[in-house]
Design an enzyme around this catalytic site. Structure first.
Site, PDB file in Angstrom:
ATOM      1  N   SER A 146       3.762   6.239 -11.403  1.00  0.00           N
ATOM      2  CA  SER A 146       3.274   5.046 -12.108  1.00  0.00           C
ATOM      3  C   SER A 146       2.825   5.489 -13.491  1.00  0.00           C
ATOM      4  O   SER A 146       2.415   6.652 -13.666  1.00  0.00           O
ATOM      5  CB  SER A 146       2.078   4.448 -11.361  1.00  0.00           C
ATOM      6  OG  SER A 146       1.399   3.507 -12.192  1.00  0.00           O
ATOM      7  N   TYR A 159      -6.161   5.574  -7.582  1.00  0.00           N
ATOM      8  CA  TYR A 159      -4.713   5.331  -7.669  1.00  0.00           C
ATOM      9  C   TYR A 159      -4.101   6.212  -8.764  1.00  0.00           C
ATOM     10  O   TYR A 159      -3.044   6.829  -8.575  1.00  0.00           O
ATOM     11  CB  TYR A 159      -4.482   3.854  -7.971  1.00  0.00           C
ATOM     12  CG  TYR A 159      -3.033   3.422  -8.081  1.00  0.00           C
ATOM     13  CD1 TYR A 159      -2.315   3.051  -6.947  1.00  0.00           C
ATOM     14  CD2 TYR A 159      -2.388   3.344  -9.310  1.00  0.00           C
ATOM     15  CE1 TYR A 159      -0.982   2.624  -7.044  1.00  0.00           C
ATOM     16  CE2 TYR A 159      -1.080   2.923  -9.420  1.00  0.00           C
ATOM     17  CZ  TYR A 159      -0.376   2.564  -8.291  1.00  0.00           C
ATOM     18  OH  TYR A 159       0.931   2.143  -8.394  1.00  0.00           O
TER      19      TYR A 159
HETATM   20  N1  LIG Z   1       4.136  -3.324  -9.090  1.00  0.00           N
HETATM   21  C1  LIG Z   1       3.736  -2.522 -10.038  1.00  0.00           C
HETATM   22  O1  LIG Z   1       3.310  -2.970 -11.129  1.00  0.00           O
HETATM   23  C2  LIG Z   1       3.788  -1.029  -9.850  1.00  0.00           C
HETATM   24  C3  LIG Z   1       3.525  -0.212 -10.963  1.00  0.00           C
HETATM   25  C4  LIG Z   1       3.592   1.156 -10.815  1.00  0.00           C
HETATM   26  C5  LIG Z   1       3.894   1.714  -9.583  1.00  0.00           C
HETATM   27  N2  LIG Z   1       4.141   0.902  -8.518  1.00  0.00           N
HETATM   28  C6  LIG Z   1       4.458   1.544  -7.254  1.00  0.00           C
HETATM   29  O2  LIG Z   1       5.692   1.060  -6.787  1.00  0.00           O
HETATM   30  C7  LIG Z   1       5.753   1.196  -5.370  1.00  0.00           C
HETATM   31  C8  LIG Z   1       6.199  -0.110  -4.763  1.00  0.00           C
HETATM   32  O3  LIG Z   1       5.238  -1.100  -5.076  1.00  0.00           O
HETATM   33  P1  LIG Z   1       5.563  -2.651  -5.153  1.00  0.00           P
HETATM   34  O4  LIG Z   1       4.962  -3.145  -6.414  1.00  0.00           O
HETATM   35  O5  LIG Z   1       6.983  -2.896  -4.860  1.00  0.00           O
HETATM   36  O6  LIG Z   1       4.617  -3.163  -3.964  1.00  0.00           O
HETATM   37  P2  LIG Z   1       4.868  -4.142  -2.711  1.00  0.00           P
HETATM   38  O7  LIG Z   1       3.528  -4.371  -2.124  1.00  0.00           O
HETATM   39  O8  LIG Z   1       5.664  -5.308  -3.135  1.00  0.00           O
HETATM   40  O9  LIG Z   1       5.747  -3.231  -1.731  1.00  0.00           O
HETATM   41  C9  LIG Z   1       5.225  -2.069  -1.152  1.00  0.00           C
HETATM   42  C10 LIG Z   1       5.774  -1.918   0.258  1.00  0.00           C
HETATM   43  O10 LIG Z   1       5.271  -0.673   0.788  1.00  0.00           O
HETATM   44  C11 LIG Z   1       4.917  -0.901   2.140  1.00  0.00           C
HETATM   45  N3  LIG Z   1       3.915   0.092   2.583  1.00  0.00           N
HETATM   46  C12 LIG Z   1       2.654   0.242   2.140  1.00  0.00           C
HETATM   47  N4  LIG Z   1       2.051   1.234   2.796  1.00  0.00           N
HETATM   48  C13 LIG Z   1       2.939   1.739   3.678  1.00  0.00           C
HETATM   49  C14 LIG Z   1       2.916   2.792   4.626  1.00  0.00           C
HETATM   50  N5  LIG Z   1       1.815   3.521   4.829  1.00  0.00           N
HETATM   51  N6  LIG Z   1       4.025   3.039   5.323  1.00  0.00           N
HETATM   52  C15 LIG Z   1       5.152   2.302   5.150  1.00  0.00           C
HETATM   53  N7  LIG Z   1       5.231   1.281   4.280  1.00  0.00           N
HETATM   54  C16 LIG Z   1       4.139   1.005   3.534  1.00  0.00           C
HETATM   55  C17 LIG Z   1       4.364  -2.313   2.184  1.00  0.00           C
HETATM   56  O11 LIG Z   1       4.370  -2.835   3.493  1.00  0.00           O
HETATM   57  C18 LIG Z   1       5.305  -3.027   1.206  1.00  0.00           C
HETATM   58  O12 LIG Z   1       6.395  -3.573   1.880  1.00  0.00           O
HETATM   59  C19 LIG Z   1       4.365   1.676  -4.936  1.00  0.00           C
HETATM   60  O13 LIG Z   1       4.391   3.076  -4.752  1.00  0.00           O
HETATM   61  C20 LIG Z   1       3.488   1.299  -6.117  1.00  0.00           C
HETATM   62  O14 LIG Z   1       2.347   2.102  -6.200  1.00  0.00           O
HETATM   63  C21 LIG Z   1       4.097  -0.448  -8.622  1.00  0.00           C
END
Ligand SMILES: NC(=O)c1ccc[n+]([C@@H]2O[C@H](COP(=O)([O-])OP(=O)(O)OC[C@H]3O[C@@H](n4cnc5c(N)ncnc54)[C@H](O)[C@@H]3O)[C@@H](O)[C@H]2O)c1
Length: 285
Positions: A146, A159
């Site tokens: 991130s 985080y």
């Molecule tokens: N959305 C953003 O702005 C953003 C920015 C930077 C990084 N990220 C990273 O991107 C990745 C995806 O995030 P997103 O925004 O798509 O979120 P999201 O909540 O839409 O999807 C995340 C998925 O991960 C699953 N999950 C969480 N913990 C879990 C576990 N212990 N075991 C198995 N599955 C698990 C959830 O059930 C969910 O389906 C994450 O690592 C997040 O930190 C997101």
């Protein structure tokens, strides 16, 4: 037309929502066979439904996995190789927002939970994918970091620390694994509008993002899926140890002291400032 991942097998964690789901669907569109893992059975069923609707039902598999549990992750890799015969790509993407609040109020339990999902989860995905990829002669590991892990201000303290660990694990292991032709890269998303952010009609967040992000459009999960596709594909055959920022120029903007519209002192006039050289500066417009 042949897809860019034709013949490849990918494992994607967190594929039930947001970035993971968009990547599952994109990889399938590009010809890959995909096993995705997630804790959330209900939203995982939706991803499977979307894949079937797109005509890819025979190339997708789902497994309920907690990425923080070694037995689950081991089973995930075994299931992928048993079903599809090999493993070319793992996208360690599952994540949560984790612990937030002032550091002196963060509990040890919340801190450990955050690191278990975000860091141990990535470690375990790598640990169990590596032997399969080594035996096959190579592979591509992609981790989700991130921009919060690359500087302050974009995420909670816990985080940000966890994502910094993911970025450095990516770099450290890339050099170890290069001799096996295993590439290790990470994507550092900026603000991507997924369910993780909460309500997508969050005006306060919209305004904050508009200030921080130069690019005029919202970041979409599909934008990260495209970056993952590149890193997974043979187009990136010489790319390893890279943290690919996909953030609409948030990090590039940095402190934004001068602004970036026509009122900015850096943009409203044209010329050359020759400083204290004794030579005359020139204003052309
Ligand atoms: N959305 C953003 O702005 C953003 C920015 C930077 C990084 N990220 C990273 O991107 C990745 C995806 O995030 P997103 O925004 O798509 O979120 P999201 O909540 O839409 O999807 C995340 C998925 O991960 C699953 N999950 C969480 N913990 C879990 C576990 N212990 N075991 C198995 N599955 C698990 C959830 O059930 C969910 O389906 C994450 O690592 C997040 O930190 C997101």
């Amino acid at each position: 037309m042949t897809g860019r991942l034709e013949g490849k097998v990918a494992v994607i964690t967190g594929g039930a929502s947001g970035i993971g789901r968009a990547t599952v669907l994109r990889f399938l569109d590009e010809g890959a066979k995909v096993l995705f893992a997630d804790m959330n059975q209900a939203t995982a069923d939706e991803t499977v439904g979307l894949a079937a609707k797109a005509g890819h039902g025979d190339r997708i598999a789902y497994r309920r996995v907690d990425v923080a549990q070694e037995g689950d992750v081991k089973g995930m890799i075994e299931a992928a190789t048993a079903k599809f015969g090999r493993l070319d790509v793992i996208f360690n993407n599952a994540g949560v927002g984790g612990a937030f609040g002032p550091l002196d109020e963060v509990t040890v339990e919340d801190w450990d939970y955050t690191f278990a999902v975000l860091v141990r989860g990535v470690f375990l995905g790598m640990k169990h994918a590596i032997p399969v990829m080594r035996a096959q002669g190579g592979g591509s590991i992609i981790n989700t970091a991130s921009i919060a892990g690359l500087g302050g201000g974009a995420g909670s303290n816990c985080y940000s620390a966890a994502k910094a660990a993911v970025a450095n694990l990516t770099k450290a292991s890339a050099s170890d694994l290069a001799r096996f032709r295993i590439r290790v890269n990470a994507i550092a998303p900026g603000v991507i509008w997924t369910p993780l952010l909460g309500s997508t009609s969050n005006r306060d967040l919209d305004e904050r993002v508009a200030r921080a992000q130069p690019w005029p459009d919202r970041g979409r999960p599909e934008d990260i899926a495209s970056a993952a596709l590149y890193l997974a594909s043979d187009d990136a055959v010489f790319v390893s140890g890279h943290i690919l920022t996909v953030d609409g120029a948030i990090l590039a903007q940095g402190p934004n002291v001068w602004g970036r519209d026509e009122t900015s002192p850096m943009l409203r006039r044209t010329g050359v400032n020759k400083g204290t050289t004794g030579e005359a500066s020139v204003v052309r417009r």
